[in-house]
Enzyme design. Structure first.
Site, PDB file in Angstrom:
ATOM      1  N   ASP A  56       0.798  -0.919  -0.002  1.00  0.00           N
ATOM      2  CA  ASP A  56      -0.466  -0.388  -0.403  1.00  0.00           C
ATOM      3  C   ASP A  56       0.995   1.187  -0.189  1.00  0.00           C
ATOM      4  O   ASP A  56       0.469   2.694   0.187  1.00  0.00           O
ATOM      5  CB  ASP A  56      -0.795  -0.231   1.266  1.00  0.00           C
ATOM      6  CG  ASP A  56      -0.559   0.086   2.137  1.00  0.00           C
ATOM      7  OD1 ASP A  56       0.603   0.100   2.896  1.00  0.00           O
ATOM      8  OD2 ASP A  56      -1.114  -0.029   3.819  1.00  0.00           O
ATOM      9  N   SER A  57       1.769   1.232   0.245  1.00  0.00           N
ATOM     10  CA  SER A  57       3.242   2.468   0.021  1.00  0.00           C
ATOM     11  C   SER A  57       2.501   2.559  -1.273  1.00  0.00           C
ATOM     12  O   SER A  57       3.409   3.644  -1.902  1.00  0.00           O
ATOM     13  CB  SER A  57       4.300   2.393   0.031  1.00  0.00           C
ATOM     14  OG  SER A  57       4.379   0.705  -0.861  1.00  0.00           O
ATOM     15  N   ASP A  95      -1.014  -6.616  -0.577  1.00  0.00           N
ATOM     16  CA  ASP A  95      -1.115  -5.442   0.676  1.00  0.00           C
ATOM     17  C   ASP A  95      -2.297  -4.963   0.893  1.00  0.00           C
ATOM     18  O   ASP A  95      -3.480  -4.929  -0.035  1.00  0.00           O
ATOM     19  CB  ASP A  95      -0.285  -4.739   1.042  1.00  0.00           C
ATOM     20  CG  ASP A  95       0.212  -3.630   2.218  1.00  0.00           C
ATOM     21  OD1 ASP A  95       0.306  -4.799   2.798  1.00  0.00           O
ATOM     22  OD2 ASP A  95       1.037  -3.231   2.525  1.00  0.00           O
ATOM     23  N   LYS A 125      -0.540  -9.714   2.646  1.00  0.00           N
ATOM     24  CA  LYS A 125      -0.187  -8.855   3.571  1.00  0.00           C
ATOM     25  C   LYS A 125      -0.923  -8.140   4.516  1.00  0.00           C
ATOM     26  O   LYS A 125      -1.559  -7.416   3.882  1.00  0.00           O
ATOM     27  CB  LYS A 125       1.120  -8.499   3.752  1.00  0.00           C
ATOM     28  CG  LYS A 125       1.907  -7.914   4.284  1.00  0.00           C
ATOM     29  CD  LYS A 125       2.821  -7.202   4.371  1.00  0.00           C
ATOM     30  CE  LYS A 125       3.424  -6.090   3.722  1.00  0.00           C
ATOM     31  NZ  LYS A 125       2.626  -4.654   4.898  1.00  0.00           N
ATOM     32  N   GLU A 127      -1.412  -5.516   8.065  1.00  0.00           N
ATOM     33  CA  GLU A 127      -0.929  -5.336   9.452  1.00  0.00           C
ATOM     34  C   GLU A 127      -1.192  -5.055  10.261  1.00  0.00           C
ATOM     35  O   GLU A 127      -2.871  -5.739  10.226  1.00  0.00           O
ATOM     36  CB  GLU A 127      -0.626  -3.244   9.241  1.00  0.00           C
ATOM     37  CG  GLU A 127       0.163  -2.840   7.902  1.00  0.00           C
ATOM     38  CD  GLU A 127       0.301  -1.578   8.033  1.00  0.00           C
ATOM     39  OE1 GLU A 127      -0.354  -0.939   9.224  1.00  0.00           O
ATOM     40  OE2 GLU A 127       0.325  -1.221   7.158  1.00  0.00           O
ATOM     41  N   GLU A 194       9.361  -4.008  11.003  1.00  0.00           N
ATOM     42  CA  GLU A 194       9.504  -2.847  10.126  1.00  0.00           C
ATOM     43  C   GLU A 194       9.444  -1.840  11.323  1.00  0.00           C
ATOM     44  O   GLU A 194       8.640  -1.437  12.329  1.00  0.00           O
ATOM     45  CB  GLU A 194       8.011  -1.915   8.997  1.00  0.00           C
ATOM     46  CG  GLU A 194       8.443  -1.044   8.624  1.00  0.00           C
ATOM     47  CD  GLU A 194       7.417  -0.293   7.785  1.00  0.00           C
ATOM     48  OE1 GLU A 194       7.229  -1.188   7.273  1.00  0.00           O
ATOM     49  OE2 GLU A 194       7.290   0.817   7.776  1.00  0.00           O
TER      50      GLU A 194
HETATM   51  O1  KIV Z   1       3.443  -0.511   1.791  1.00  0.00           O
HETATM   52  C1  KIV Z   1       4.458  -1.441   1.552  1.00  0.00           C
HETATM   53  O2  KIV Z   1       5.506  -0.935   1.163  1.00  0.00           O
HETATM   54  C2  KIV Z   1       5.299  -2.594   3.268  1.00  0.00           C
HETATM   55  C3  KIV Z   1       6.055  -2.920   2.888  1.00  0.00           C
HETATM   56  C4  KIV Z   1       7.479  -1.282   3.256  1.00  0.00           C
HETATM   57  C5  KIV Z   1       6.969  -3.622   4.228  1.00  0.00           C
HETATM   58  O3  KIV Z   1       4.098  -2.599   3.653  1.00  0.00           O
END
Ligand code: KIV
Length: 298
Positions: A56-57, A95, A125, A127, A194
């Site tokens: 989600d970055s 994500d 993934k 969080e 992280e």
């Molecule tokens: O969204 C992302 O890129 C991440 C990484 C920094 C692990 O969660």
């Protein structure tokens, strides 16, 4: 098969979630990089990365936002489809963005299913620690492999008061370890750590039986992840301490584009090498007469 790319066109075996899980304490460290499009995914895959994360970055890297919170499930699915097309070998992780799973375990299963169906990702993934163990458990039971993410959880940026190192002090360190263990017990196959001190990451890595993948978590993890634009030196402005540049592609892109702009302005581009063969006089296609008129237009 580690390090084998797909540039040759040869059939390459995909990295699977069970294979990633089996790398705990065996084989080389896992190398994960974020990717958001086909072209980058294909190059990173050719370089031999084990996992590509459609993080989600993308909100910050692709959309120019200040944080990841506005990113939607549809956006992750859209970018994932492109990344999957470029990944011959690398395992593709999608994500789960903010509020696509926090509401309930049922919402989490539905969102994970959408990323698999619409985004073609091979695992997801999310969080969260102990509070999200049930969400992880339900997604795993639905047949979707889950990668956890503890320590600094950027989706909680407002609650944390900024993007700050986590796990400082004994209680906070114990909490990170407890979060990681809860996610492992819920069935996750790997976990991102992280922005935590290296000793805390070492403690988590020793405490869990699944691979830890660090970003700003020191060298003791079972793998590492970087954002592709950080790794390649394409980011501008503030860079996190852990963001090592393996190239300066940002500067290379600016320099190359300056040369292009100059050549367009001076007429040096396009030259004969970039132009198609002109029509010869005996052909019937359009050509310019001596008076400067286009003749033989059909
Ligand atoms: O969204 C992302 O890129 C991440 C990484 C920094 C692990 O969660």
């Amino acid at each position: 098969m580690y390090g084998s790319g797909s540039a040759s066109g040869a059939q390459v075996k995909k990295v699977t979630a069970p294979e990633v899980r089996a790398r705990k304490g065996a084989g080389p460290s896992l190398a994960m990089v974020t990717a958001y499009d086909f072209t980058m995914a294909r190059l990173l895959d050719e370089a031999g990365v084990d996992l590509l994360l459609v993080g989600d970055s993308l909100g910050m890297v692709v959309q120019g936002l200040g944080n990841t919170l506005p990113v939607t499930l549809d956006e992750i699915a859209y970018h994932s489809r492109a990344v999957v097309r470029g990944a011959s070998r690398a395992h593709v992780v999608g994500d789960m963005p903010f509020m696509s799973y926090q509401v309930s375990p049922s919402q989490a299963v539905e969102s994970a299913g959408k990323l698999v169906k619409d985004g073609a990702v091979e695992s997801i993934k999310l969080e969260g620690g102990e509070d999200f163990a049930e969400h992880v458990w339900r997604i795993v039971r639905a047949g979707v492999p889950v990668m956890g993410h503890v320590g600094l959880m950027p989706q909680s940026v407002h609650a944390l008061g900024g993007f700050k190192v986590q796990g400082r002090g004994q209680d906070a360190a114990r909490k990170v370890v407890a979060d990681a263990k809860a996610i492992e017990e819920a069935g996750a196959y790997a976990i991102v750590l992280e922005a935590i001190p290296p000793d805390v990451a070492a403690a988590v890595t020793a405490a869990v039986g699944i691979p830890t993948i660090g970003i700003g978590a020191g060298p003791s993890c079972d793998g590492q992840v970087l954002v592709c634009t950080d790794l390649l030196g394409m980011s501008r402005g503030h860079a996190p301490k852990f963001a090592k540049h393996y190239a300066e592609l940002g500067d290379a892109i600016v320099a190359a584009t300056k040369r292009y702009v100059d050549e367009v302005r001076t007429g040096a581009f396009p030259a004969a090498a970039q132009s198609y063969k002109p029509n010869s006089a005996d052909e019937s296609g359009p050509r310019v007469s001596e008076q400067g008129k286009v003749v033989n237009l059909r």
